[in-house]
Design an enzyme around this catalytic site. Structure first.
Site, PDB file in Angstrom:
ATOM      1  N   LYS A  39      13.116  45.858  29.315  1.00 23.43           N
ATOM      2  CA  LYS A  39      12.112  46.629  30.077  1.00 23.43           C
ATOM      3  C   LYS A  39      10.740  46.157  29.642  1.00 23.43           C
ATOM      4  O   LYS A  39      10.575  45.641  28.533  1.00 23.43           O
ATOM      5  CB  LYS A  39      12.254  48.124  29.767  1.00 23.43           C
ATOM      6  CG  LYS A  39      11.665  49.020  30.822  1.00 23.43           C
ATOM      7  CD  LYS A  39      12.609  49.178  31.988  1.00 23.43           C
ATOM      8  CE  LYS A  39      12.070  50.070  33.059  1.00 23.43           C
ATOM      9  NZ  LYS A  39      13.082  50.314  34.097  1.00 23.43           N
TER      10      LYS A  39
HETATM   11  P1  NAD Z   1       6.961  54.403  42.583  1.00 22.14           P
HETATM   12  O1  NAD Z   1       5.767  54.029  41.804  1.00 22.14           O
HETATM   13  O2  NAD Z   1       7.251  53.702  43.853  1.00 22.14           O
HETATM   14  O3  NAD Z   1       6.917  55.968  42.911  1.00 22.14           O
HETATM   15  C1  NAD Z   1       6.730  56.953  41.937  1.00 22.14           C
HETATM   16  C2  NAD Z   1       6.478  58.261  42.658  1.00 22.14           C
HETATM   17  O4  NAD Z   1       6.448  59.328  41.712  1.00 22.14           O
HETATM   18  C3  NAD Z   1       5.149  58.322  43.400  1.00 22.14           C
HETATM   19  O5  NAD Z   1       5.324  59.062  44.597  1.00 22.14           O
HETATM   20  C4  NAD Z   1       4.239  59.109  42.447  1.00 22.14           C
HETATM   21  O6  NAD Z   1       3.183  59.763  43.110  1.00 22.14           O
HETATM   22  C5  NAD Z   1       5.252  60.085  41.895  1.00 22.14           C
HETATM   23  N1  NAD Z   1       4.886  60.655  40.603  1.00 22.14           N
HETATM   24  C6  NAD Z   1       4.395  60.041  39.508  1.00 22.14           C
HETATM   25  N2  NAD Z   1       4.220  60.942  38.510  1.00 22.14           N
HETATM   26  C7  NAD Z   1       4.645  62.133  39.010  1.00 22.14           C
HETATM   27  C8  NAD Z   1       4.730  63.433  38.472  1.00 22.14           C
HETATM   28  N3  NAD Z   1       4.357  63.685  37.223  1.00 22.14           N
HETATM   29  N4  NAD Z   1       5.221  64.412  39.262  1.00 22.14           N
HETATM   30  C9  NAD Z   1       5.624  64.151  40.528  1.00 22.14           C
HETATM   31  N5  NAD Z   1       5.563  62.951  41.095  1.00 22.14           N
HETATM   32  C10 NAD Z   1       5.071  61.953  40.339  1.00 22.14           C
HETATM   33  O7  NAD Z   1       8.197  54.283  41.560  1.00 22.14           O
HETATM   34  P2  NAD Z   1       9.727  54.114  41.902  1.00 22.14           P
HETATM   35  O8  NAD Z   1      10.049  52.674  41.892  1.00 22.14           O
HETATM   36  O9  NAD Z   1      10.065  54.964  43.068  1.00 22.14           O
HETATM   37  O10 NAD Z   1      10.384  54.722  40.566  1.00 22.14           O
HETATM   38  C11 NAD Z   1      10.608  56.108  40.417  1.00 22.14           C
HETATM   39  C12 NAD Z   1      11.565  56.324  39.268  1.00 22.14           C
HETATM   40  O11 NAD Z   1      12.799  55.630  39.533  1.00 22.14           O
HETATM   41  C13 NAD Z   1      11.092  55.812  37.917  1.00 22.14           C
HETATM   42  O12 NAD Z   1      11.573  56.668  36.908  1.00 22.14           O
HETATM   43  C14 NAD Z   1      11.773  54.465  37.790  1.00 22.14           C
HETATM   44  O13 NAD Z   1      11.939  54.055  36.445  1.00 22.14           O
HETATM   45  C15 NAD Z   1      13.104  54.779  38.435  1.00 22.14           C
HETATM   46  N6  NAD Z   1      13.819  53.587  38.926  1.00 22.14           N
HETATM   47  C16 NAD Z   1      13.278  52.789  39.887  1.00 22.14           C
HETATM   48  C17 NAD Z   1      14.003  51.702  40.344  1.00 22.14           C
HETATM   49  C18 NAD Z   1      13.488  50.835  41.452  1.00 22.14           C
HETATM   50  O14 NAD Z   1      14.250  49.994  41.950  1.00 22.14           O
HETATM   51  N7  NAD Z   1      12.261  50.980  41.891  1.00 22.14           N
HETATM   52  C19 NAD Z   1      15.269  51.418  39.816  1.00 22.14           C
HETATM   53  C20 NAD Z   1      15.799  52.265  38.838  1.00 22.14           C
HETATM   54  C21 NAD Z   1      15.062  53.352  38.418  1.00 22.14           C
END
Ligand code: NAD
Length: 447
Positions: free
Chosen positions: A113
């Site tokens: 990571k």
């Molecule tokens: P992203 O940046 O596209 O979206 C994050 C979202 O969360 C945004 O809408 C933001 O406004 C919101 N957010 C941030 N802090 C917040 C809070 N305190 N309360 C409420 N909403 C909040 O990110 P993503 O890629 O969608 O990732 C989201 C989660 O999924 C993360 O934990 C990430 O590690 C996990 N994840 C993502 C992937 C991927 O393929 N993108 C894969 C595995 C896990």
């Protein structure tokens, strides 16, 4: 523990992942103690401080990390996150999650990571590009198509991945460098279906879980009332996937707050509102709620899809869902896990729920190495199969402990809640740890 307990819970990510590891170890019949210490520690931590010229001509210093946790199954794999509150400890614990996730879905990667401490909301696109390029060049040969392969995570996206690829390619000319990074734009070697993979995977895993009939009143997604925290890449795609199958999306949120509508939303409507206004808050005919309100809504399925530690000791008593589906990484703390377990609320853990992302990243890596492009239906079919298989695997081991076919390791203390009903996290983690431990011993400890 009671609702009046006010002791502060530690959100130290290293401590929390250690607690989860200890609990999972109870479900493994044999694990050598020296091996436990090896599996808990990251293999390599890279900390980088680097300067970037800002649009106004000033120079700002940034700190970035890349952590490689384990390479027993293959090169490191894991996202790169841009976040103002990022810490090295958090990156370490997220790298560990990646090791377990890859082992569970049987892909030949280890866990890694990375990230940079920065707030993308305060940066222009060209500043983000310069940060990405300088970070990539400073990482040098710590990343590579067969060494460690980044992907998108919070506040990074396919454009960020294209910049990483381009920078690496300029520095390593004359080779097929496409597999150095996944989650790239399709036009630049990305896989069809990668951008939607995590959210679609969340859906496939949940549908398989519901079909196990542990919640007799909700055996399919159709008609389920769903609340989703976070409306970024994962949250928005998850909302659409559930909506297409007849779920009622009653609430969603982002970092600025949430929206609720009793009759439910069409997620496409929210996507266009957010594209125009930068937030979901204020959408017509919705009730504005806080992120805390969203978590406490009465619903069938609660999906935290934003950041870590959202459901903790002080609000776990207020969760009103039948199942919590961890689309985000580490949204439920160990103390909350135990409270939810006592209250009979199932928690489907991140290491299986969001494994669709790394699964299709692996498909992209395979396509890049063989210079092929799979069609979308092939990607989606394989993704669904992987998510169903991993749910079946974890469920059958969980069931063997519930019906007493398997028993916990002797001389081990585990929490009351887990004694009565093991959690899916501990069971999933135990399978992953066992696989990595076994492979380590089969390879033989060098020299
Ligand atoms: P992203 O940046 O596209 O979206 C994050 C979202 O969360 C945004 O809408 C933001 O406004 C919101 N957010 C941030 N802090 C917040 C809070 N305190 N309360 C409420 N909403 C909040 O990110 P993503 O890629 O969608 O990732 C989201 C989660 O999924 C993360 O934990 C990430 O590690 C996990 N994840 C993502 C992937 C991927 O393929 N993108 C894969 C595995 C896990």
């Amino acid at each position: 523990m009671t609702m009046t307990d006010k002791q502060t819970e530690s959100f130290d990510p290293v401590e929390m992942s250690s607690q989860q590891f200890e609990l999972a170890a109870c479900y493994i019949s044999e694990l050598r103690s020296g091996l436990i210490n090896f599996l808990k520690q990251p293999k390599r931590i890279t900390i980088l401080n680097f300067p970037v010229e800002m649009d106004n001509g000033s120079v700002q210093s940034f700190q970035g990390y890349r952590v490689l946790h384990n390479t027993v199954f293959g090169p490191g794999k894991g996202g790169i996150r841009f976040h103002p509150e990022l810490t090295m400890e958090e990156v370490v614990s997220l790298a560990k999650l990646m090791t377990w996730k890859c082992a569970l879905v049987n892909i030949p990667f280890g866990g890694a990571k990375g990230g940079v401490i920065c707030d993308t909301k305060l940066l222009s696109e060209s500043e983000q590009r310069r940060i990405t390029r300088r970070f990539t060049s400073e990482l040098a040969d710590n990343i590579g198509p067969n060494i460690d392969i980044p992907a998108p995570d919070m506040y990074t996206n396919e454009q960020t991945m294209a910049w990483i690829f381009d920078t690496y390619d300029v520095l390593h000319p004359g080779k097929n460098n496409r597999p150095v990074v996944t989650g790239k734009p399709v036009e630049m070697g990305g896989s069809f279906g990668r951008q939607e993979a995590t959210g679609n995977g969340v859906y496939h895993l949940t549908e398989r879980f519901l079909a196990k009939a542990l919640i007799p009143s909700q055996q399919t997604v159709s008609g389920a009332r769903v609340a989703i925290q976070g409306f970024g890449n994962v949250g928005a795609v998850t909302a659409s996937a559930f909506f297409r199958q007849g779920a009622v999306i009653i609430a969603v949120s982002d970092s600025q707050g949430g929206i609720y509508r009793q009759a439910g939303f069409d997620p496409a409507e929210i996507v266009s509102f957010k594209a125009e206004h930068g937030t979901v808050v204020g959408m017509p005919d919705t009730m504005t709620i806080t992120n805390e309100d969203l978590l406490q809504l009465e619903c069938d399925i609660l999906i935290p899809a934003a950041s870590s530690n959202q459901i903790h000791q002080n609000n776990a008593y207020k969760i009103n869902a039948k199942v919590v589906v961890e689309a985000a990484n580490s949204p439920v703390t160990p103390a909350a896990d135990s409270i939810l377990c006592e209250r009979g609320i199932y928690v489907l853990p991140d290491i299986i729920v969001n494994a669709g992302g790394v699964t299709v990243s692996y498909f992209e890596w395979v396509q890049n190495h063989s210079n092929q492009q799979w069609d979308l239906s092939k990607v989606n079919k394989q993704l669904q199969k992987t998510m169903h298989n991993v749910m079946d695997l974890v469920f059958s081991r969980w069931q063997s402990f519930v019906i007493g076919e398997s028993t916990v390791a002797e001389n081990i203390e585990i929490t009351n809640a887990e004694v009565q009903k093991p959690g899916f996290r501990s069971i999933a983690l135990s399978i992953a740890i066992e696989r990595v431990a076994k492979a380590t011993l089969i390879r033989g400890i060098w020299p």
